[in-house]
Structures are given as structure tokens and as C-alpha cells.
Design an enzyme around this catalytic site. Structure first.
Site, PDB file in Angstrom:
ATOM      1  N   LYS A  72      77.373  21.202   7.702  1.00  0.00           N
ATOM      2  CA  LYS A  72      76.620  22.216   7.022  1.00  0.00           C
ATOM      3  C   LYS A  72      76.841  22.159   5.506  1.00  0.00           C
ATOM      4  O   LYS A  72      76.005  22.591   4.718  1.00  0.00           O
ATOM      5  CB  LYS A  72      77.029  23.593   7.535  1.00  0.00           C
ATOM      6  CG  LYS A  72      76.720  23.889   8.968  1.00  0.00           C
ATOM      7  CD  LYS A  72      77.189  25.312   9.311  1.00  0.00           C
ATOM      8  CE  LYS A  72      76.966  25.652  10.760  1.00  0.00           C
ATOM      9  NZ  LYS A  72      77.488  27.007  11.062  1.00  0.00           N
ATOM     10  N   GLU A 137      76.338  13.833   1.381  1.00  0.00           N
ATOM     11  CA  GLU A 137      77.517  14.528   1.899  1.00  0.00           C
ATOM     12  C   GLU A 137      78.150  15.336   0.782  1.00  0.00           C
ATOM     13  O   GLU A 137      78.161  14.920  -0.389  1.00  0.00           O
ATOM     14  CB  GLU A 137      78.514  13.488   2.439  1.00  0.00           C
ATOM     15  CG  GLU A 137      79.888  14.003   2.814  1.00  0.00           C
ATOM     16  CD  GLU A 137      79.891  14.945   4.001  1.00  0.00           C
ATOM     17  OE1 GLU A 137      79.351  16.053   3.832  1.00  0.00           O
ATOM     18  OE2 GLU A 137      80.452  14.601   5.055  1.00  0.00           O
ATOM     19  N   ASP A 141      86.897  12.434   1.215  1.00  0.00           N
ATOM     20  CA  ASP A 141      88.296  12.284   0.803  1.00  0.00           C
ATOM     21  C   ASP A 141      88.863  10.968   1.328  1.00  0.00           C
ATOM     22  O   ASP A 141      88.737   9.939   0.690  1.00  0.00           O
ATOM     23  CB  ASP A 141      89.148  13.496   1.190  1.00  0.00           C
ATOM     24  CG  ASP A 141      88.853  14.030   2.577  1.00  0.00           C
ATOM     25  OD1 ASP A 141      88.585  13.236   3.499  1.00  0.00           O
ATOM     26  OD2 ASP A 141      88.917  15.259   2.749  1.00  0.00           O
ATOM     27  N   LYS A 144      87.473   8.798   6.459  1.00  0.00           N
ATOM     28  CA  LYS A 144      87.419   8.582   7.908  1.00  0.00           C
ATOM     29  C   LYS A 144      86.093   9.048   8.486  1.00  0.00           C
ATOM     30  O   LYS A 144      85.476   8.362   9.305  1.00  0.00           O
ATOM     31  CB  LYS A 144      88.585   9.306   8.595  1.00  0.00           C
ATOM     32  CG  LYS A 144      89.941   8.696   8.332  1.00  0.00           C
ATOM     33  CD  LYS A 144      91.024   9.397   9.139  1.00  0.00           C
ATOM     34  CE  LYS A 144      91.246  10.817   8.694  1.00  0.00           C
ATOM     35  NZ  LYS A 144      92.375  11.467   9.394  1.00  0.00           N
TER      36      LYS A 144
END
Length: 221
Positions: A72, A137, A141, A144
Site C-alpha cells: 500500500k 515502490e 532497504d 530482499k
């Protein structure tokens, strides 16, 4: 700095404290729950507009672009970015048609990233086949989550894939190389606002803010 370097974002130093809350307006019910305005809304939107310029240049040989918005937290960044792309197209001789699709990922509990990535909703992205894809996005960080998503997207054989991230965090093994367009590179602080949440709270903040210890405890699950 070359153009590629500028695409990698505005760097906020480790000792950047943010701005006093008294300088800005924000929902009063969050007064004790945030420490500072880390990046004001006006600076965010201006940087997003600049990213739109880079994207227009890089996708110049394409007539259209498939935007894959990661929900979200990415919805506000995506909406503003796509709108700037449209405005730039209307004011130039190169209009880049945009189609926006959505995918929801879940990898956080409270303020910690979990090992398990969940793709919520349909995992069928066959509409990406042969398309020029921009993944949008809010925050990257360790990478992954993004690596897993890119691997999933590539199975549908898109023509090309680029990633726009509003924020890239400086963490051990940071994944800056995964992100083609970066708004801001920030220290490893947990920030909320501009659709980024803490257990579904704070999405209604316009600014990016640092959550306080009080806020973490109040909204912890």
C-alpha cells in the site's frame, strides 16, 4: 555529478534531525507520535517531478509504459509520479502512455522486516509480457523484497524493467543497485507518512516523519 548519479537520489546524512513539528501543519492527533518532519511534502513532490523527467528521457523510445505500483505504501508516490509523467507529455511532443496496475506485498511487522514475503492478491502478471515496465515502490532497504518481486516479474518476460523508489535506506547490504530512480537516500530510520505506515497508521500524513517511541508503543500489534 553525472545524470546517473542524480538519479540515485538526494542524500540525507546520518545526523540529519529533520525539521521541528512547529514549522509545519499535520494531523494534531499525531502530536506525540512523531518526532520531526523528516522530509516536507513540498520537497517530496518536487523531487518526484524530477524523477518523472528522468523516466521520460529513459523511456523515450517507447510509446507506452506499464507502471506496477507496489501497495500500500507506494500508492501516493505512484499517483504523483504518473501525474507528472502525464503533465510532461502534454507539454511536449513526446507523450508516454501509462497504464497502472497494482500488486500488494507484505514483509513488515511493526517496524521490523520479516523473512517472509507475501504477494497478496493475484500473482498472475502475464499482462507484463513484452511490455516496458516501471516498478514503483515507496522504500527499498536490504532489497530482499525487491529481489523477490523482480524475480517474479521476470518470469512473465517483460521487454524491460526499471525500478523507481521514493526512499532507499542506508542499511548493511543496502540494495541501491536495484533501484534505477531514487527520490532520497536516508539513514536507517523508520519513517511514516506520504502513504508509508506503521501498522496501517500515519498514511494520512503529507510529510515524511520520524515516528516517536510513544507512537511505536501506541500502535504496536
Amino acid at each position: 555529478m553525472d545524470n546517473a548519479g542524480m538519479k540515485k537520489g538526494i542524500v540525507l546524512k546520518d545526523d540529519w534531525p529533520g525539521y521541528s513539528l512547529d514549522l509545519f501543519t499535520y494531523p494534531e492527533h499525531y502530536h506525540e507520535d512523531i518526532e520531526s518532519v523528516y522530509i516536507p511534502h513540498g520537497i517530496i513532490t518536487n523531487r518526484v517531478e524530477r524523477l518523472a523527467h528522468y523516466i521520460m528521457d529513459d523511456f523515450a523510445d517507447n510509446n507506452n509504459i506499464m507502471v506496477l505500483c507496489v501497495l500500500k505504501g507506494g500508492y501516493k508516490f505512484c499517483a504523483d509520479l504518473v501525474e507528472f509523467i502525464k503533465v510532461l507529455g502534454r507539454n511536449s511532443n513526446k507523450y508516454l502512455e501509462t497504464r497502472v496496475e497494482f500488486i500488494r506485498l507484505k514483509s513488515y511487522l511493526n517496524d521490523q522486516s520479516t523473512e517472509q514475503l507475501q504477494i497478496i492478491g493475484s500473482g498472475d502478471l502475464s499482462f507484463l509480457r513484452g511490455k516496458s515496465v516501471l516498478i514503483v515502490e515507496a522504500i527499498v532497504d536490504t532489497g530482499k523484497t525487491m529481489k523477490a518481486l523482480l524475480k517474479h516479474v521476470e518470469t512473465f518476460e517483460p521487454k524491460m524493467v526499471k525500478v523507481a523508489g521514493l526512499l532507499v535506506k542506508r542499511v548493511p547490504n543496502m540494495a541501491e543497485s536495484l533501484t534505477d530512480y531514487v527520490g532520497f537516500e536516508i539513514p536507517n530510520h523508520f519513517v511514516v507518512g506520504y502513504a508509508l505506515d506503521y501498522n496501517e497508521y500515519f498514511r494520512d500524513l503529507n510529510h515524511l516523519c520520524v515516528i516517536s517511541k510513544t507512537g511505536k508503543m501506541k500502535f504496536k500489534v
